[in-house]
Structures are given as C-alpha cells and as structure tokens.
Design an enzyme around this catalytic site. Structure first.
Site, PDB file in Angstrom:
ATOM      1  CD  GLN A  88      -2.618  -1.296   2.575  1.00 40.77           C
ATOM      2  OE1 GLN A  88      -2.338  -0.577   3.534  1.00 40.77           O
ATOM      3  NE2 GLN A  88      -3.538  -2.250   2.647  1.00 40.77           N
ATOM      4  CG  HIS A 150      -2.904  -0.504   7.990  1.00 37.25           C
ATOM      5  ND1 HIS A 150      -3.390  -1.150   9.106  1.00 37.25           N
ATOM      6  CD2 HIS A 150      -3.485  -1.120   6.923  1.00 37.25           C
ATOM      7  CE1 HIS A 150      -4.222  -2.109   8.737  1.00 37.25           C
ATOM      8  NE2 HIS A 150      -4.292  -2.114   7.408  1.00 37.25           N
ATOM      9  CD  GLU A 244     -14.009   4.136  13.832  1.00 33.25           C
ATOM     10  OE1 GLU A 244     -14.442   3.034  14.255  1.00 33.25           O
ATOM     11  OE2 GLU A 244     -13.451   4.971  14.562  1.00 33.25           O
ATOM     12  CE1 TYR A 254     -12.785  10.807  17.139  1.00 33.91           C
ATOM     13  CE2 TYR A 254     -10.530  11.405  17.638  1.00 33.91           C
ATOM     14  CZ  TYR A 254     -11.840  11.767  17.419  1.00 33.91           C
ATOM     15  OH  TYR A 254     -12.212  13.095  17.490  1.00 33.91           O
ATOM     16  CE1 TYR A 265      -9.507  -7.349   6.541  1.00 33.23           C
ATOM     17  CE2 TYR A 265      -7.556  -7.044   7.906  1.00 33.23           C
ATOM     18  CZ  TYR A 265      -8.532  -6.528   7.073  1.00 33.23           C
ATOM     19  OH  TYR A 265      -8.522  -5.187   6.762  1.00 33.23           O
TER      20      TYR A 265
END
Length: 370
Positions: A88, A150, A244, A254, A265
């Site tokens: 990513q 991430h 979210e 959070y 997963y």
C-alpha cells in the site's frame, strides 16, 4: 483569480466531453453523466486542481504528472524524493500551498525509505515546469518500520494556517495507536512550514509527541473540513467491517484497537464496541466498504447534493453520498461506479472528480446530465 480558475476548468471540461465517451447514472436527486477524463495512470492516489485549468495527479508507483486540459498526461515530473513503493506504500497525496499563486509550492505525502524500514513523510516543494525543486521534508513519522500496510497519507489545510496529516497504524503495530510516544495511528497538526503550533494540545507534555492532535486511529485515507464548523472530519478503514467516520478533535481517543465494530480477517473478536473515554464513530459500515477519499460537496451544480459528504468505496466500486443533519448522518445513497474509487474531489467547475485504483487508473468526472 477564482473566476479565471473556474472558467478555465469549465473550458477544459468541454474539451473532455467532446473527445471521451460518457454514460448516464440515475441517482436519487438527479441524473448524472459519468465521463472519463483520462486513463493510463498507475494506481492514482491524490488530485489537485491548478489555477491554469490543469490538474496534478499522484500515482502510488512514485510518479507525479500533469493532466492537461485535453485529458492528455504529461511525462512524470522530475525531482521527487526517494519513495518506497511496496504494497500500500508509495506516493500518496498532493496539495497546493494556500499561497500557491505567489510561491508555486505544493505538499506531497509519500512512503520514505530508511535503513530501519519506512514511514509516511511529507515534503514541501516548488513546482516548476517539469520538476519539483527545493524539496524539503517537513514531517517524517517515527518509528520507521518494515511494513507494506496502513500508511494514512491524506493532507488537509485548515484556515490557511495549519496542516493536518493522517497516519495509519502500520498493520502489525496496531497497539501503538494507543500510546503517545510514536506517530502510528495518529493525526498530526503542524504549521505550514512544518513547525509545531504553540497551541497544539501536547506541546507542554514531555511524555507526548508535540505534533499529535488525536489518536486511536487505524488507517485514515479520507479527510475534509466541514463547510460550516471548519472542523476536520476523517474516515478510516476498519479491519473486517467497522469502517468509520469521525469528527477528529484534539486529544480525543478514537479507540483502535480497543474498540471497533470490525473483527479479525477470517473471523475472531478484536476488542469491544464501546469503552469509557473512547469516542464512538459518527457513522460506521458493517460490512466494510473500504473507504478512500472524501469531500464535502459545496456547489449548486448538482441539484440536491449541496453539503453532502462524498466517500469513495474501494471494495464495492461505489461513490457513497451521505446527507447530514448537524453531526448526524440522516441518509445514505450508494452510487455504483463499477471501479475501485481511491479519491474524491469537487472541481472548480462544480463537477465531482474520482480517481480509480487500478493498474490502468482513470480520472472520472460526474456532473448533471444535460
């Protein structure tokens, strides 16, 4: 400058319409035309509109290009810093400095390589004709870590004064999101030059990194300022479910990975759904839509859409339109695009521009059908 900017983009859109095919989408408020502006981009990630009618687009593979007003692509710009492209990771967002008309400066976020791994990094640079010059790193997340996952990477400027940077938990380091001695799973707030604002919430706390704004995040890839309050709204990927939307305020926790509406997963509980001292999301999705890119739509050009919150879906190939009642989501509409949506932007012409996440990535434009 604003009127010239808008007219220039409108002229560009007319050229695009003349040369590229389109399809009609039936939505709840109006019929829309979906047009292909350009293609041939390798996993495009971020988009910025230039005053001359062109666009800047990043490719995760480490390339930055102009999109000309006829839809053609420039060669990749020279002068980019070293970028670690893996999984990513790669080149992420691009954002114009508020004084771009005077200084030609842009911000880029990317995965910076190092001997100890890599991390999300932000540089400020001058945009010349075919290259970046005067590239200066103004933020580099710590600690460096070897992971393909991430990174966060969205950039938002508030009040022409502060730069917000969204970060991910780097996957295997998810517990770091709950500690304040590192940057994993945090939102960062800086001055435009990369210095730390004197009113940041932790500047007088020696145990906490002074650039941290909020924490307990998993992987934020969408961020935008609310048009009325000016507050930072973000969305983040849940694991398997539990994506979210949050209003991202100073010092608030959070919850990730202590609270989540998702699961491991393949199945299995991660945490609980609520805990005292941790924020509940404004809105969440189960199953996951894999959100990426977010924008408040502020124009009248698409009837019924003004002040809607637009979110791209990687998993379902949709554009999600959320109607708001204050800080509550009152209605959700799913619009099928049919391709993974990486970024969502409102253009100066009032159209909505979408980046598709694929090896032959496209820029698409949504506008009212004529």
């Amino acid at each position: 400058m604003k009127n010239v900017f808008s007219l220039s983009l409108l002229s560009a859109s007319l050229l695009f319409t003349a040369s590229l095919s389109a399809q009609t989408l039936n939505t709840e408020k109006t019929n829309l035309t979906l047009e292909k502006v350009t293609q041939g981009l390798e996993h495009p990630w971020g988009l910025a509109f230039l005053p001359d009618g062109r666009m800047l687009v990043t490719e995760r593979a480490g390339k930055l290009r102009y999109v000309n007003t006829d839809g053609s692509l420039s060669e990749p710009l020279a002068g980019l810093p070293d970028i670690a492209v893996a999984g990513q990771g790669g080149l992420f967002d691009v954002l114009l400095h508020p004084n771009y008309a005077e200084n030609n400066q842009v911000y880029i976020s990317y995965n910076e390589p190092s001997a100890n791994g890599s991390s999300t990094t932000v540089a400020l640079a001058t945009l010349a004709a075919d290259r970046l010059t005067n590239v200066k790193v103004i933020f580099s997340a710590n600690p460096k870590f070897s992971s393909r996952h991430h990174f966060g990477g969205r950039l938002v400027i508030q009040d022409n004064q502060y730069l917000f940077i969204t970060l991910g938990d780097r996957g295997q380091r998810r517990d770091d999101a709950q500690t304040l001695d590192n940057h994993h799973g945090k939102v960062i707030r800086l001055n435009l030059d990369g210095s730390v604002p004197e009113d940041n919430p932790y500047v007088r706390n020696a145990a906490v990194l002074d650039d941290i704004w909020s924490y307990g995040h998993r992987n934020i890839q969408g961020a935008a300022l609310h048009p009325t309050t000016g507050e930072l709204w973000t969305h983040e990927h849940g694991p398997q479910g539990g994506d979210e939307i949050n209003i991202t305020r100073a010092t608030l926790n959070y919850g990730w990975p202590v609270i989540t509406y998702g699961e491991e997963y393949g199945g299995g509980k991660i945490g609980q759904t609520a805990k005292e001292g941790m924020e509940q999301p404004l809105h969440y999705w189960v199953p996951s839509i894999a959100p990426s890119g977010m924008a408040f739509y502020l124009d009248d050009a698409i009837p019924g859409w003004k002040n809607s919150l637009l979110v791209g879906s990687l998993r379902f190939g949709q554009l999600v339109r959320l109607e708001l009642d204050g800080d509550k989501v009152s209605h959700e509409e799913r619009i099928m695009i049919g391709q993974r949506i990486r970024d969502v932007r409102q253009g100066p012409d009032g159209a909505v521009y979408l980046l598709t996440d694929q090896a032959d990535g496209q820029i698409l434009r949504l506008r009212t059908a004529k």
